[in-house]
Design a protein around this motif. Structure first.
Motif, PDB file in Angstrom:
ATOM      1  N   GLU A   1     -15.145  -8.790  -3.537  1.00  0.00           N
ATOM      2  CA  GLU A   1     -15.849  -9.708  -2.678  1.00  0.00           C
ATOM      3  C   GLU A   1     -15.251  -9.795  -1.363  1.00  0.00           C
ATOM      4  O   GLU A   1     -13.922  -9.960  -1.398  1.00  0.00           O
ATOM      5  CB  GLU A   1     -16.117 -11.109  -3.372  1.00  0.00           C
ATOM      6  N   GLY A   2     -15.968 -10.062  -0.302  1.00  0.00           N
ATOM      7  CA  GLY A   2     -15.299 -10.231   0.816  1.00  0.00           C
ATOM      8  C   GLY A   2     -14.997  -9.016   1.970  1.00  0.00           C
ATOM      9  O   GLY A   2     -15.408  -7.913   1.173  1.00  0.00           O
ATOM     10  N   ARG A   3     -14.397  -9.141   2.811  1.00  0.00           N
ATOM     11  CA  ARG A   3     -14.142  -8.080   3.826  1.00  0.00           C
ATOM     12  C   ARG A   3     -12.850  -7.345   3.525  1.00  0.00           C
ATOM     13  O   ARG A   3     -12.072  -7.835   2.899  1.00  0.00           O
ATOM     14  CB  ARG A   3     -14.212  -8.450   5.215  1.00  0.00           C
ATOM     15  N   ARG A   4     -12.890  -6.194   3.877  1.00  0.00           N
ATOM     16  CA  ARG A   4     -11.721  -5.161   3.634  1.00  0.00           C
ATOM     17  C   ARG A   4     -10.853  -4.912   4.974  1.00  0.00           C
ATOM     18  O   ARG A   4     -11.417  -4.658   5.900  1.00  0.00           O
ATOM     19  CB  ARG A   4     -12.136  -4.039   3.113  1.00  0.00           C
ATOM     20  N   ILE A   5      -9.561  -5.075   4.882  1.00  0.00           N
ATOM     21  CA  ILE A   5      -8.390  -4.893   5.847  1.00  0.00           C
ATOM     22  C   ILE A   5      -7.304  -3.710   5.330  1.00  0.00           C
ATOM     23  O   ILE A   5      -7.075  -4.023   4.005  1.00  0.00           O
ATOM     24  CB  ILE A   5      -7.646  -6.131   6.254  1.00  0.00           C
ATOM     25  N   ALA A   6      -7.283  -2.850   5.946  1.00  0.00           N
ATOM     26  CA  ALA A   6      -6.247  -1.808   5.760  1.00  0.00           C
ATOM     27  C   ALA A   6      -5.068  -2.189   6.771  1.00  0.00           C
ATOM     28  O   ALA A   6      -5.318  -2.031   7.892  1.00  0.00           O
ATOM     29  CB  ALA A   6      -6.757  -0.343   5.979  1.00  0.00           C
ATOM     30  N   VAL A   7      -3.857  -2.513   6.211  1.00  0.00           N
ATOM     31  CA  VAL A   7      -2.625  -2.547   6.980  1.00  0.00           C
ATOM     32  C   VAL A   7      -1.881  -1.407   6.644  1.00  0.00           C
ATOM     33  O   VAL A   7      -1.234  -1.396   5.574  1.00  0.00           O
ATOM     34  CB  VAL A   7      -2.075  -3.997   6.764  1.00  0.00           C
TER      35      VAL A   7
ATOM     36  N   THR B   1      -8.595 -15.055   5.768  1.00  0.00           N
ATOM     37  CA  THR B   1      -8.912 -15.631   4.495  1.00  0.00           C
ATOM     38  C   THR B   1     -10.321 -14.985   3.839  1.00  0.00           C
ATOM     39  O   THR B   1     -11.152 -14.561   4.764  1.00  0.00           O
ATOM     40  CB  THR B   1      -9.065 -17.206   4.314  1.00  0.00           C
ATOM     41  N   GLY B   2     -10.230 -14.772   2.686  1.00  0.00           N
ATOM     42  CA  GLY B   2     -11.648 -14.099   2.136  1.00  0.00           C
ATOM     43  C   GLY B   2     -11.473 -12.495   2.149  1.00  0.00           C
ATOM     44  O   GLY B   2     -12.487 -12.099   2.031  1.00  0.00           O
ATOM     45  N   TYR B   3     -10.439 -12.165   2.574  1.00  0.00           N
ATOM     46  CA  TYR B   3     -10.332 -10.410   2.622  1.00  0.00           C
ATOM     47  C   TYR B   3      -9.421  -9.940   1.309  1.00  0.00           C
ATOM     48  O   TYR B   3      -8.860 -10.392   0.952  1.00  0.00           O
ATOM     49  CB  TYR B   3      -9.556 -10.222   3.898  1.00  0.00           C
ATOM     50  N   ASN B   4     -10.089  -8.797   1.137  1.00  0.00           N
ATOM     51  CA  ASN B   4      -9.390  -7.868   0.298  1.00  0.00           C
ATOM     52  C   ASN B   4      -8.435  -6.879   1.327  1.00  0.00           C
ATOM     53  O   ASN B   4      -8.752  -6.265   2.208  1.00  0.00           O
ATOM     54  CB  ASN B   4     -10.094  -7.199  -0.434  1.00  0.00           C
ATOM     55  N   VAL B   5      -7.102  -7.054   0.982  1.00  0.00           N
ATOM     56  CA  VAL B   5      -6.037  -6.128   1.774  1.00  0.00           C
ATOM     57  C   VAL B   5      -5.311  -5.335   1.213  1.00  0.00           C
ATOM     58  O   VAL B   5      -4.737  -5.632   0.030  1.00  0.00           O
ATOM     59  CB  VAL B   5      -4.921  -7.307   2.673  1.00  0.00           C
ATOM     60  N   LEU B   6      -5.346  -3.906   1.789  1.00  0.00           N
ATOM     61  CA  LEU B   6      -4.330  -2.963   1.216  1.00  0.00           C
ATOM     62  C   LEU B   6      -3.329  -2.974   2.447  1.00  0.00           C
ATOM     63  O   LEU B   6      -3.438  -2.891   3.484  1.00  0.00           O
ATOM     64  CB  LEU B   6      -5.036  -1.692   1.229  1.00  0.00           C
ATOM     65  N   ILE B   7      -2.068  -2.994   1.899  1.00  0.00           N
ATOM     66  CA  ILE B   7      -0.674  -3.020   2.641  1.00  0.00           C
ATOM     67  C   ILE B   7       0.021  -1.718   2.180  1.00  0.00           C
ATOM     68  O   ILE B   7       0.403  -1.776   0.988  1.00  0.00           O
ATOM     69  CB  ILE B   7       0.029  -4.212   2.490  1.00  0.00           C
ATOM     70  N   LYS B   8       0.147  -0.857   2.996  1.00  0.00           N
ATOM     71  CA  LYS B   8       0.766   0.442   2.680  1.00  0.00           C
ATOM     72  C   LYS B   8       1.946   0.769   4.001  1.00  0.00           C
ATOM     73  O   LYS B   8       1.496   0.804   4.917  1.00  0.00           O
ATOM     74  CB  LYS B   8       0.113   1.521   2.255  1.00  0.00           C
ATOM     75  N   GLY B   9       3.055   1.254   3.453  1.00  0.00           N
ATOM     76  CA  GLY B   9       3.995   1.701   4.485  1.00  0.00           C
ATOM     77  C   GLY B   9       5.454   1.971   4.161  1.00  0.00           C
ATOM     78  O   GLY B   9       5.811   1.417   2.892  1.00  0.00           O
ATOM     79  N   SER B  10       6.294   2.727   4.824  1.00  0.00           N
ATOM     80  CA  SER B  10       7.616   2.906   4.254  1.00  0.00           C
ATOM     81  C   SER B  10       8.343   1.869   4.384  1.00  0.00           C
ATOM     82  O   SER B  10       8.015   0.955   5.074  1.00  0.00           O
ATOM     83  CB  SER B  10       8.265   4.268   5.222  1.00  0.00           C
ATOM     84  N   ARG B  11       9.343   1.702   3.443  1.00  0.00           N
ATOM     85  CA  ARG B  11      10.004   0.476   3.245  1.00  0.00           C
ATOM     86  C   ARG B  11      10.792   0.163   4.938  1.00  0.00           C
ATOM     87  O   ARG B  11      11.025  -0.825   5.185  1.00  0.00           O
ATOM     88  CB  ARG B  11      11.270   0.820   2.355  1.00  0.00           C
ATOM     89  N   GLY B  12      11.036   1.328   5.461  1.00  0.00           N
ATOM     90  CA  GLY B  12      11.704   0.976   6.816  1.00  0.00           C
ATOM     91  C   GLY B  12      10.694   0.254   7.887  1.00  0.00           C
ATOM     92  O   GLY B  12      11.302  -0.172   9.079  1.00  0.00           O
ATOM     93  N   THR B  13       9.416   0.149   7.614  1.00  0.00           N
ATOM     94  CA  THR B  13       8.692  -0.630   8.410  1.00  0.00           C
ATOM     95  C   THR B  13       8.560  -2.220   8.075  1.00  0.00           C
ATOM     96  O   THR B  13       7.776  -2.906   8.922  1.00  0.00           O
ATOM     97  CB  THR B  13       7.258  -0.127   8.370  1.00  0.00           C
ATOM     98  N   LYS B  14       9.170  -2.410   6.990  1.00  0.00           N
ATOM     99  CA  LYS B  14       9.230  -3.793   6.551  1.00  0.00           C
ATOM    100  C   LYS B  14       8.062  -4.717   6.533  1.00  0.00           C
ATOM    101  O   LYS B  14       7.733  -5.767   7.038  1.00  0.00           O
ATOM    102  CB  LYS B  14      10.195  -4.707   7.765  1.00  0.00           C
ATOM    103  N   MET B  15       7.082  -4.126   5.670  1.00  0.00           N
ATOM    104  CA  MET B  15       5.927  -4.546   5.477  1.00  0.00           C
ATOM    105  C   MET B  15       5.870  -5.794   4.976  1.00  0.00           C
ATOM    106  O   MET B  15       4.847  -6.580   4.823  1.00  0.00           O
ATOM    107  CB  MET B  15       4.862  -3.385   4.672  1.00  0.00           C
ATOM    108  N   GLU B  16       6.976  -6.323   4.013  1.00  0.00           N
ATOM    109  CA  GLU B  16       6.920  -7.582   3.506  1.00  0.00           C
ATOM    110  C   GLU B  16       7.062  -8.715   4.288  1.00  0.00           C
ATOM    111  O   GLU B  16       6.307  -9.709   4.134  1.00  0.00           O
ATOM    112  CB  GLU B  16       8.279  -7.677   2.768  1.00  0.00           C
ATOM    113  N   LYS B  17       7.026  -8.493   5.825  1.00  0.00           N
ATOM    114  CA  LYS B  17       6.732  -9.627   6.988  1.00  0.00           C
ATOM    115  C   LYS B  17       5.291  -9.924   6.962  1.00  0.00           C
ATOM    116  O   LYS B  17       5.258 -10.961   7.209  1.00  0.00           O
ATOM    117  CB  LYS B  17       7.577  -9.208   8.093  1.00  0.00           C
TER     118      LYS B  17
END
Length: 182
Positions: free
Chosen positions: A87-93, A161-177
């Protein structure tokens, strides 16, 4: 609450399954996703699927071995975003893939094209490699951030809010932030 376990070594799946059992026992709604493991690859998947139903997802291409072709793994991650019912919108990060060497430009351009093809409502790219690929390929509808800290700052000002988010990247990009701001 979003919990993400990363890093080398053992124990990540055990920690995630343990947190899932605790949350279910307290009556929380829980979703569980494995982006590296393919469906049917691991023993915990049968129980998680039974407990969570459609809120469990194993959408990976299997374990990524050193020197292996990463393309199927990137495709599997983007397929999760485009095909998994939600449900909701999709975001690719997507953060820079720092391990590509001389193929970097071609591979980053390919990921941009694939991300656009998912039909995501918003695509956020992080890092200089994606910045170069965007200049070369030119996709105006995509947001680009120099660093993950820049995107995290933007997210702090624009609540998602209300989004489905995919987060993907090399560890060096510090995506945890970025995860911390969602």
């Amino acid at each position: 609450m979003i919990l993400v376990y990363t890093g080398s070594g053992k124990g990540k799946t055990c920690a995630c399954v343990g947190q899932t059992v605790r949350a279910l026992g307290q009556g929380f709604d829980v979703a569980f996703a494995q982006f590296m493991k393919r469906d049917g690859q691991a023993g915990e998947q049968r129980m998680l699927s039974r407990w969570l139903g459609s809120r469990f997802l194993a959408g990976g291409a299997g374990f990524l071995r050193p020197g292996a072709d990463r393309t199927p793994h990137r495709e599997a991650a983007l397929r999760v975003l485009s095909e998994h019912p939600c449900e909701g919108r999709r975001i690719a990060v997507l953060g820079d893939m720092l391990e590509l060497g001389e193929d970097s430009m071609t591979e980053h351009m390919d990921v941009i094209r694939r991300a656009v093809a998912t039909g995501a409502d918003l695509i956020c790219l992080v890092g200089s490699e994606f910045g170069k690929a965007l200049k070369e390929d030119g996709h105006g509808e995509i947001m680009h951030f120099r660093t993950s800290a820049d995107l995290a700052e933007w997210l702090g000002k624009h609540k998602i809010t209300g989004y489905n988010v995919l987060i993907k990247g090399s560890r060096g990009t510090k995506m945890e932030k970025i995860i911390e701001k969602l």
